[in-house]
Design a protein around this motif. Structure first.
Motif, mmCIF file in Angstrom:
data_model
loop_
_atom_site.group_PDB
_atom_site.id
_atom_site.type_symbol
_atom_site.label_atom_id
_atom_site.label_comp_id
_atom_site.label_asym_id
_atom_site.label_seq_id
_atom_site.Cartn_x
_atom_site.Cartn_y
_atom_site.Cartn_z
ATOM 1 N N THR A 66 -3.000 47.848 17.093
ATOM 2 C CA THR A 66 -3.421 48.645 18.246
ATOM 3 C C THR A 66 -4.525 47.941 19.018
ATOM 4 O OG1 THR A 66 -2.846 50.704 17.114
ATOM 5 C CG2 THR A 66 -4.368 50.864 18.967
ATOM 6 N N LEU A 69 -3.197 44.935 21.010
ATOM 7 C CA LEU A 69 -2.480 45.410 22.195
ATOM 8 C C LEU A 69 -3.471 45.845 23.272
ATOM 9 C CD1 LEU A 69 0.467 47.467 20.650
ATOM 10 C CD2 LEU A 69 0.607 45.271 21.838
ATOM 11 N N TYR A 72 -4.751 42.668 25.147
ATOM 12 C CA TYR A 72 -3.870 41.875 26.006
ATOM 13 C C TYR A 72 -3.153 42.666 27.096
ATOM 14 C CZ TYR A 72 -4.427 38.745 21.997
ATOM 15 O OH TYR A 72 -4.939 37.970 21.006
ATOM 16 N N THR A 73 -2.906 43.952 26.881
ATOM 17 C CA THR A 73 -2.091 44.712 27.827
ATOM 18 C C THR A 73 -2.702 44.824 29.223
ATOM 19 O OG1 THR A 73 -1.101 45.975 26.012
ATOM 20 C CG2 THR A 73 -0.917 46.901 28.228
ATOM 21 N N PHE A 76 -2.074 41.616 31.070
ATOM 22 C CA PHE A 76 -0.650 41.483 31.385
ATOM 23 C C PHE A 76 -0.275 42.364 32.571
ATOM 24 C CE2 PHE A 76 3.708 43.204 30.505
ATOM 25 C CZ PHE A 76 4.408 42.061 30.871
ATOM 26 N N LEU A 77 -0.774 43.598 32.593
ATOM 27 C CA LEU A 77 -0.483 44.506 33.704
ATOM 28 C C LEU A 77 -1.111 44.003 35.001
ATOM 29 C CD1 LEU A 77 -0.893 47.993 31.960
ATOM 30 C CD2 LEU A 77 1.221 46.773 32.527
ATOM 31 N N PHE A 105 2.452 38.215 28.048
ATOM 32 C CA PHE A 105 3.658 38.807 27.477
ATOM 33 C C PHE A 105 3.928 38.214 26.100
ATOM 34 C CE2 PHE A 105 8.212 38.466 26.582
ATOM 35 C CZ PHE A 105 8.573 39.806 26.561
ATOM 36 N N ILE A 108 1.563 39.784 23.592
ATOM 37 C CA ILE A 108 1.978 41.142 23.231
ATOM 38 C C ILE A 108 3.207 41.099 22.327
ATOM 39 C CG2 ILE A 108 2.924 43.292 24.162
ATOM 40 C CD1 ILE A 108 1.142 42.833 26.634
ATOM 41 N N SER A 130 -11.267 42.751 25.886
ATOM 42 C CA SER A 130 -10.216 43.191 26.795
ATOM 43 C C SER A 130 -10.681 43.099 28.244
ATOM 44 C CB SER A 130 -9.807 44.632 26.467
ATOM 45 O OG SER A 130 -8.788 45.086 27.326
#
Length: 238
Positions: A66, A69, A72-73, A76-77, A105, A108, A130
Motif C-alpha cells: 500500500t 503504491l 508512485y501513483t 504516474f497520474l 507504470f 506500480i 510521494s
C-alpha cells in the motif's frame, strides 16, 4: 566558453516562477530529509521499516505494498494527466511525458505483481517521498512544455536518450525480478543476490535506474529535468 559548450547540449532554463519555486521546494525537502537522516531520524519504509522502533509505535502504519503504491501513483497520474493538460506537444515533450508515465507504470506493476515485501511503511515517511516524486514529475513536464518554442541545441541527444532509457528501464526490471526470485513464498530472510550484474555491481538495479533517468535527461536536454529526477532524489532517501 564553458557556458557556450554547455548550451550546445541543453536548453537554457525556462523563465518560470513555478519552476523556480519547485526547485526551491525540492531542494529544501531533500535538505531536510538528509539532515534528519544524519541525526538518526530515518525514513521508515520497506527494508528500513521500524528503524526508529520506539518512535514508530504511535505512527500510522501502512503495508509495504500500500505504501509503495502511495509513493508512485500520484506521479504516474501526473504524467498521464499531462497528455490532457498539454495536448499540443513536440516530439521531445511527447517522449518525456511517455517516458515518465512508463517509468512509474513499471514501478506500480512491480509493486502489484513482482515485488515481495518483508516490512511496512510509516505514513509520515510515505508523504514526503510521494510528494517529491509528484512534484518532480509535474515540474519536469511543465518545464519541458515551456521549452517547446526554444530551438534545439546543436547537439541532439534525443535518440541516444531513448536508447539509454530503454536499457535502463529494462535492466532495472530484470534485476528487480532476480531479487524477487531470491525468496520463496512467506520467506522474509535477506540473501546475497547473484546473476545478472550482481557479481560485478553492488546494486545494478539502482545503476540501471540512474541510466533510465540519464536517458530522460538526454531526451529533454534540460538541466531542470535532470535536477528534478525522482531517481536521483531517491539516492538521498535511501
Amino acid at each position: 566558453m564553458v557556458m557556450s559548450v554547455f548550451l550546445s547540449f541543453i536548453f537554457p532554463p525556462p523563465p518560470s516562477l513555478f519552476i523556480k519555486a519547485m526547485s526551491v521546494v525540492s531542494l529544501t525537502l531533500l535538505a531536510y530529509i538528509r539532515f534528519s537522516e544524519t541525526r538518526g531520524k530515518h525514513l521508515n519504509y520497506s527494508k528500513f521499516w521500524n528503524t526508529n522502533s520506539l518512535e514508530s509505535i504511535t505512527k500510522i502504519k501502512l503495508s509495504s505494498r500500500t505504501g509503495m503504491l502511495f509513493l508512485y501513483t500520484p506521479a504516474f497520474l501526473a504524467a498521464l494527466t499531462s497528455f490532457v493538460l498539454f495536448p499540443h506537444h513536440d516530439l521531445r515533450t511527447l517522449l518525456l511525458k511517455s517516458a515518465l508515465a512508463l517509468h512509474f507504470f513499471k514501478r506500480i506493476f512491480e509493486v502489484l505483481v513482482v515485488h515481495q515485501f518483508s516490512g511496512g511503511m510509516i505514513l509520515d515517511s510515505a508523504i514526503p517521498i510521494s510528494l517529491s516524486y509528484f512534484l518532480s514529475t509535474a515540474s519536469m513536464i511543465y518545464a519541458q512544455h515551456l521549452s517547446q518554442d526554444i530551438s534545439d541545441p546543436p547537439v541532439d541527444l534525443k535518440y541516444p536518450g531513448i536508447l539509454l532509457f530503454l536499457i535502463g528501464i529494462g535492466g532495472n526490471f530484470y534485476h528487480h525480478y532476480l531479487l524477487t526470485k531470491l525468496r520463496g513464498r512467506g520467506d522474509k530472510e535477506y540473501r546475497i543476490p547473484n546473476g545478472g550484474l550482481f557479481d560485478l555491481v553492488i546494486c545494478p538495479h539502482y545503476l540501471f535506474e540512474i541510466i533510465d533517468f540519464l536517458g530522460i535527461s538526454f531526451m529533454s536536454l534540460s538541466p531542470k529535468r535532470y535536477m528534478h529526477s525522482p531517481s536521483l532524489q531517491a539516492l538521498f532517501f535511501t
